[in-house]
Structures are given as structure tokens and as C-alpha cells.
Design an enzyme around this catalytic site. Structure first.
Site, PDB file in Angstrom:
ATOM      1  N   CYS A  76       2.567 -21.530 -46.191  1.00  0.00           N
ATOM      2  CA  CYS A  76       2.884 -21.322 -47.604  1.00  0.00           C
ATOM      3  C   CYS A  76       4.046 -20.329 -47.680  1.00  0.00           C
ATOM      4  O   CYS A  76       3.956 -19.228 -47.115  1.00  0.00           O
ATOM      5  CB  CYS A  76       1.654 -20.752 -48.295  1.00  0.00           C
ATOM      6  SG  CYS A  76       1.958 -20.247 -49.995  1.00  0.00           S
ATOM      7  N   CYS A 187       8.808 -24.534 -50.664  1.00  0.00           N
ATOM      8  CA  CYS A 187       7.396 -24.532 -51.056  1.00  0.00           C
ATOM      9  C   CYS A 187       6.780 -25.721 -50.342  1.00  0.00           C
ATOM     10  O   CYS A 187       7.342 -26.829 -50.374  1.00  0.00           O
ATOM     11  CB  CYS A 187       7.264 -24.699 -52.566  1.00  0.00           C
ATOM     12  SG  CYS A 187       5.559 -24.985 -53.112  1.00  0.00           S
TER      13      CYS A 187
HETATM   14  N1  DGL Z   1       2.555 -24.008 -51.287  1.00  0.00           N
HETATM   15  C1  DGL Z   1       2.994 -22.756 -51.810  1.00  0.00           C
HETATM   16  C2  DGL Z   1       4.324 -22.356 -51.188  1.00  0.00           C
HETATM   17  O1  DGL Z   1       4.712 -22.879 -50.159  1.00  0.00           O
HETATM   18  C3  DGL Z   1       3.153 -22.576 -53.285  1.00  0.00           C
HETATM   19  C4  DGL Z   1       2.339 -23.164 -54.329  1.00  0.00           C
HETATM   20  C5  DGL Z   1       1.706 -22.109 -55.199  1.00  0.00           C
HETATM   21  O2  DGL Z   1       2.328 -21.640 -56.172  1.00  0.00           O
HETATM   22  O3  DGL Z   1       0.572 -21.766 -54.863  1.00  0.00           O
HETATM   23  O4  DGL Z   1       5.010 -21.490 -51.715  1.00  0.00           O
END
Ligand code: DGL
Length: 270
Positions: A76, A187
Site C-alpha cells: 500500500c 496506489c
Molecule cells: N491501496 C492504497 C494505496 O496503495 C490506498 C487505498 C486507500 O485509500 O486505502 O495507497
């Protein structure tokens, strides 16, 4: 602490986005076991403070360490920006995050030295990508776009519906304007809508977290002599903090592999 090569690799994200990283890891490291945690009850991370994200990341890492993991992957960008340094200092096993591999790949890829970023508000506000890209080439013109609605629309709505298509068109407009030839998908939810993004950004190279990071994890385990022998097929298991049935349905769609039972766990309850 002695780290066992037979231990699993821990992976976490705010939800299902990290599965776009896990699927690359499963392909790059088929003999390894994985434990994945999706923090769906706390989703989205993109609008939370760095302090709160750090606390959450510590609780999840403690849970993964309780499963005896040999390496932790923060799948993430938002959590990497908020907590990578802290976890690397605090954990007895290596901790790897997204961001650095993509920043490096973007600078190596661009021909016109104009690089774009699509990411959550927290990731853009952290300024981490801009610093990392600048560290590789200070002459790169960098344009970032915060996309507050995109990850929630992908995870909670219909990822392939009109709402997401309209959001994508709107978010890429400043990047088209800036004439970037390379865009970092900052993201881990965004590769799920890869086709919409490619259509909205014709001729632009998209840099994705999963591919870059999987290569680095494989290399890091090999150098530490922690890779498992190739004579087995690894296992993987899932837990989340929200509704496990919802995670299983959406997750199987994104992972395109069987998910099995999903355990429910609140990381801050220990
Ligand atoms: N998957 C998360 C990232 O890579 C973001 C999504 C969220 O806002 O939780 O930043």
C-alpha cells in the site's frame, strides 16, 4: 533473531488493492507461503493522518510477526509513505514497501522527462514520490494528482462501471495537459482498472507497484539466502478486519485465483 527460510511472507494493504501486488508475488515466488491482511474496516487509508496510519501499520505488523513471517511487504503506497521507516526500525525482519521501486522505474522509463503520479491524498501530501523521483533525476518535471474518490469507488462500488470510468477521465486530465509520457500508479488499487487508465492515457507508460516490488522481494530473499527451494507449490491465506465474505467475493475477482476461507481479525485488539 534467526529468520527461517521456511517461514511465510506477510503482506498488507488497506483492503483488496494489495492483491495487485500479491498476485505478482505469487507468480514471481511460486514456492513461497504468504499471509495477506486487508484492513477493510479501516479503509480508506487515503484520508487518514500519518500518525493514525502508523499505529495501524504497527498493529498489523505485530499480527504478521505473530504468524512468524520472514519478511513484511507493505502493499500500500499510503501506508508505505506513513510507516515504512518506522516499521523498518521496529521489526526484527526485513520490511519492504512500494514507492521506491516505482520512482526508480519511472525515471528510467521516461523519454521526455515528464512524469505523472496518480495517488491518494495522503500519498501526494507526503511528498515522498516527488522526493524519490527528484533523487534519481532532479531535472524531471513531476506532476501529481490526488484521486480521493478512486480507490473507494474501486473497492466499494463497481470497479468496471461508468462512475470509475468518469473518475479516471477527470483525474488523468492534468497529466495529459502536462504531456507526461510515464505515469506512476501510486496506489495499489489502480492496476485493477488498468484498461480504463491505458485508454485514458494513450501512448503513456504506466508504472505499477506489483511488478517492480515482486522483483525486489525475490532479489532480497535470494541475497539473504531466504528463498525456499522450487520443489514445492506455496500456500497463501487471507485475513481482513471488515466483512470476510465481502473480502472473499471482491478479492477472488481481483486476484483471479482461489481465495479460500478469510479470517476476520481486528489488529488493534491484539
Ligand atoms: N491501496 C492504497 C494505496 O496503495 C490506498 C487505498 C486507500 O485509500 O486505502 O495507497
Amino acid at each position: 533473531m534467526d529468520i527461517s527460510r521456511d517461514a511465510p511472507i506477510g503482506v498488507f494493504d488497506s483492503g483488496v488493492g494489495g492483491l495487485t501486488v500479491l498476485d505478482e508475488l505469487l507468480v514471481a515466488l511460486p514456492a513461497e507461503d504468504f499471509v495477506y491482511f486487508g484492513d477493510t474496516a479501516f479503509f480508506p487509508y487515503g484520508d487518514k493522518s500519518p500518525e493514525r496510519l502508523r499505529e495501524r501499520a504497527i498493529a498489523i505488523s505485530d499480527w504478521l510477526l505473530g504468524h512468524g513471517v520472514k519478511l513484511i511487504v507493505i502493499a500500500c503506497n499510503t501506508a508505505t509513505a506513513a510507516a515504512l521507516d518506522h516499521l523498518q526500525r521496529a521489526c526484527p525482519v526485513p520490511v519492504m514497501g512500494v514507492m521506491a521501486p516505482e520512482a526508480h522505474a519511472a525515471v528510467q522509463t521516461t523519454r521526455n522527462r515528464r512524469v505523472g503520479l496518480l495517488a491518494t491524498v495522503a500519498t501526494v501530501d507526503s511528498g515522498s514520490y516527488s522526493r524519490m523521483v527528484g533523487a534519481h533525476d532532479a531535472g524531471v518535471e513531476f506532476t501529481s494528482v490526488a484521486c480521493p474518490e478512486l480507490a473507494p469507488a474501486i473497492q466499494d462500488g463497481d470497479p468496471f462501471g461508468h462512475e470509475v470510468a468518469d473518475l479516471v477521465r477527470g483525474y488523468v486530465a492534468p497529466l495529459r495537459e502536462a504531456d507526461v509520457d510515464t505515469v506512476i500508479l501510486g496506489c495499489t488499487h489502480y492496476p485493477v482498472v488498468d484498461k480504463l487508465l491505458r485508454r485514458a492515457l494513450p501512448g503513456v507508460t504506466l508504472i505499477k507497484s506489483g511488478e517492480e516490488l515482486a522483483r525486489e522481494v525475490a532479489e532480497s530473499l535470494a541475497r539473504r539466502e531466504l528463498l525456499r527451494g522450487a520443489d514445492r507449490e506455496g500456500e497463501y491465506s487471507f485475513a481482513c478486519s471488515g466483512d470476510p465474505a465481502q473480502f472473499a467475493t471482491l478479492g477472488a475477482r481481483f486476484l483471479q485465483m482461489p481465495l479460500g476461507d478469510v479470517l476476520q481479525h481486528d489488529p488493534e485488539e491484539g
